[in-house]
Design a protein around this motif. Structure first.
Motif, short mmCIF file in Angstrom:
data_model
loop_
_atom_site.label_atom_id
_atom_site.label_comp_id
_atom_site.label_asym_id
_atom_site.label_seq_id
_atom_site.Cartn_x
_atom_site.Cartn_y
_atom_site.Cartn_z
N UNK A 101 43.79 12.15 -22.28
CA UNK A 101 42.55 11.59 -22.81
C UNK A 101 41.72 12.62 -23.58
N UNK A 102 42.29 13.84 -23.75
CA UNK A 102 41.57 14.93 -24.42
C UNK A 102 40.25 15.25 -23.74
N UNK A 103 40.20 15.07 -22.44
CA UNK A 103 38.99 15.40 -21.68
C UNK A 103 38.92 16.92 -21.52
N UNK A 104 37.75 17.51 -21.74
CA UNK A 104 37.61 18.97 -21.66
C UNK A 104 37.49 19.46 -20.22
N UNK A 105 38.53 19.22 -19.43
CA UNK A 105 38.58 19.63 -18.03
C UNK A 105 39.98 20.17 -17.75
N UNK A 106 40.06 21.25 -16.98
CA UNK A 106 41.36 21.85 -16.69
C UNK A 106 41.52 22.14 -15.20
N UNK A 107 42.76 22.11 -14.73
CA UNK A 107 43.09 22.62 -13.41
C UNK A 107 43.10 24.13 -13.48
N UNK A 108 42.34 24.77 -12.60
CA UNK A 108 42.28 26.24 -12.62
C UNK A 108 43.00 26.86 -11.44
N UNK A 109 43.39 26.04 -10.46
CA UNK A 109 44.17 26.52 -9.32
C UNK A 109 44.75 25.30 -8.61
N UNK A 110 45.90 25.49 -7.96
CA UNK A 110 46.53 24.43 -7.17
C UNK A 110 46.59 24.92 -5.73
N UNK A 111 45.81 24.30 -4.86
CA UNK A 111 45.72 24.79 -3.49
C UNK A 111 46.73 24.15 -2.55
N UNK A 112 47.58 23.29 -3.08
CA UNK A 112 48.75 22.84 -2.34
C UNK A 112 49.97 23.10 -3.21
N UNK A 113 50.79 24.02 -2.78
CA UNK A 113 51.99 24.36 -3.53
C UNK A 113 53.01 23.23 -3.49
N UNK A 114 52.94 22.42 -2.46
CA UNK A 114 53.78 21.24 -2.35
C UNK A 114 52.88 20.02 -2.24
N UNK A 115 53.14 19.01 -3.04
CA UNK A 115 52.46 17.73 -2.86
C UNK A 115 52.87 17.20 -1.48
N UNK A 116 51.90 16.84 -0.62
CA UNK A 116 52.25 16.38 0.74
C UNK A 116 52.88 15.00 0.80
N UNK A 117 53.17 14.39 -0.33
CA UNK A 117 53.69 13.02 -0.35
C UNK A 117 55.04 12.93 0.34
N UNK A 118 55.16 11.94 1.22
CA UNK A 118 56.42 11.69 1.93
C UNK A 118 56.77 10.22 1.84
N UNK A 119 58.03 9.93 2.09
CA UNK A 119 58.47 8.58 2.39
C UNK A 119 58.86 8.55 3.86
N UNK A 120 58.52 7.46 4.52
CA UNK A 120 58.66 7.34 5.98
C UNK A 120 59.59 6.17 6.29
N UNK A 121 60.58 6.43 7.15
CA UNK A 121 61.54 5.39 7.53
C UNK A 121 61.60 5.26 9.05
N UNK A 122 62.12 4.14 9.51
CA UNK A 122 62.34 3.95 10.94
C UNK A 122 63.54 4.79 11.38
N UNK A 123 63.51 5.32 12.59
CA UNK A 123 64.67 6.07 13.10
C UNK A 123 65.83 5.12 13.39
N UNK A 124 67.04 5.65 13.32
CA UNK A 124 68.21 4.86 13.68
C UNK A 124 68.59 3.79 12.70
N UNK A 125 68.11 3.89 11.46
CA UNK A 125 68.41 2.87 10.44
C UNK A 125 69.33 3.41 9.34
#
Length: 328
Positions: A101-125
């Motif tokens: 969008x050409x917005x004048x805003x920048x990321x200046x640091x990333x405080x999570x080196x890994x995105x915490x996003x997970x997929x979750x499944x039932x055990x035994x499937x």
């Protein structure tokens, strides 16, 4: 959770029509900064709360006021309006959308080196990895469909007919053992186990190559140009806050979180902090806050090839490596 990913849409027009909010007066010798977080107080924001509670911002010459996020808080809009000086961006797509969008805003640091996003499944499937999820129903939010789902489709051949609407309740997941749902490594698996006594199978996207960062410090170009020392001080203080929150005495940060968010509980904070250490989500001294051109290029390649962003877009406008923190 991904519910915090309020993506920046139409910001160019918004910026043109907004006037900066009046700046608060800081105590003599300190720079006033308003910080907007991307969600209500929780361990996933612990480094910011810890830095404030332990005086890391103050000793670097900053007078930081923390503005708690929530479902009605749109951090990119607050930045665009000049209502805050720094904001927390939930994931890499926030910064890339701002660049689009050409917005004048920048990321200046990333405080999570890994995105915490997970997929979750039932055990035994029979779900032992992402490749086993092909063809199974997956509960996803709208924001996720235009974010990490693109990477999953590219890498594992997932198809859109697998998508089911995720309304931030685990009830549909618990009702059907074939169903898989999205979540944060630090939140949903614990809550599911606590509620149902079922220990779910958890798969962190980052550990299978998902290149996105998370928990960005976003700063307007105007602040970067006018007061780079304040931006550097904010990044260094926040890195120190995260180091202390995860590997030192977390009590000051936890107390501040519980004060801001009375619905939070100590057990949820404790397990989230443990998960961040276990998965290496934030990293340790020397890793905290870091970003690389290579990681950004990898994510942009996947997303632009999928048509999310024009291939000609200058994605490097989304971030700057100028303020990366030094080892504490």
């Amino acid at each position: 959770m991904q519910r915090r990913a309020l993506l920046a849409l139409g910001l160019a027009a918004l910026i043109a029509g907004c006037s900066p909010a009046p700046k608060a007066e800081a105590p003599a010798g300190r720079t006033a900064m308003k910080l907007a977080t991307d969600w209500r107080a929780q361990a996933e924001l612990g480094g910011y709360y810890q830095a404030l509670a332990t005086g890391e911002y103050e000793k670097r010459g900053l007078d930081v006021t923390l503005i708690q996020g929530g479902p009605a808080v749109n951090v990119p809009q607050l930045l665009a309006a000049g209502a805050v000086d720094v904001g927390v961006g939930s994931n890499s797509f926030i910064a890339l959308n701002l660049a689009k969008e050409n917005a004048p805003v920048k990321a200046v640091a990333a405080f999570m080196q890994k995105d915490p996003q997970v997929l979750i499944a039932h055990p035994g499937q029979g779900v032992n990895g992402f490749s086993d999820m092909k063809g199974r129903p997956i509960l996803l939010s709208d924001a996720s469909i235009t974010a990490f789902w693109i990477w999953l489709k590219s890498k594992y051949g997932f198809t859109d007919d697998q998508v089911r609407k995720y309304n931030y309740s685990s009830a549909p997941f618990l009702a059907d053992k074939r169903v898989i749902q999205q979540g944060y490594a630090t939140s949903e698996p614990y809550l599911i186990e606590k509620e149902s006594k079922i220990k779910p199978a958890v798969f962190l996207l980052a550990d299978s190559g998902y290149p996105a960062y998370a928990s960005f410090a976003l700063a307007p170009d105007s602040l970067i140009a006018k007061n780079p020392a304040a931006v550097q001080a904010f990044v260094e203080a926040t890195a120190a806050g995260w180091q202390s929150y995860l590997y030192g005495d977390a009590k000051p940060g936890d107390a501040a979180i519980l004060k801001d968010n009375p619905e939070m509980t100590q057990d949820v904070l404790d397990q989230a902090r443990e998960k961040m250490r276990e998965y290496g989500i934030v990293g340790k001294d020397g890793e905290i806050g870091q970003m690389t051109d290579a990681r950004w290029a990898e994510l942009f390649k996947v997303t632009s090839e999928a048509g999310v962003y024009p291939k000609t877009m200058d994605y490097k406008k989304a971030y700057t490596l100028q303020f990366l923190p030094k080892a504490q």
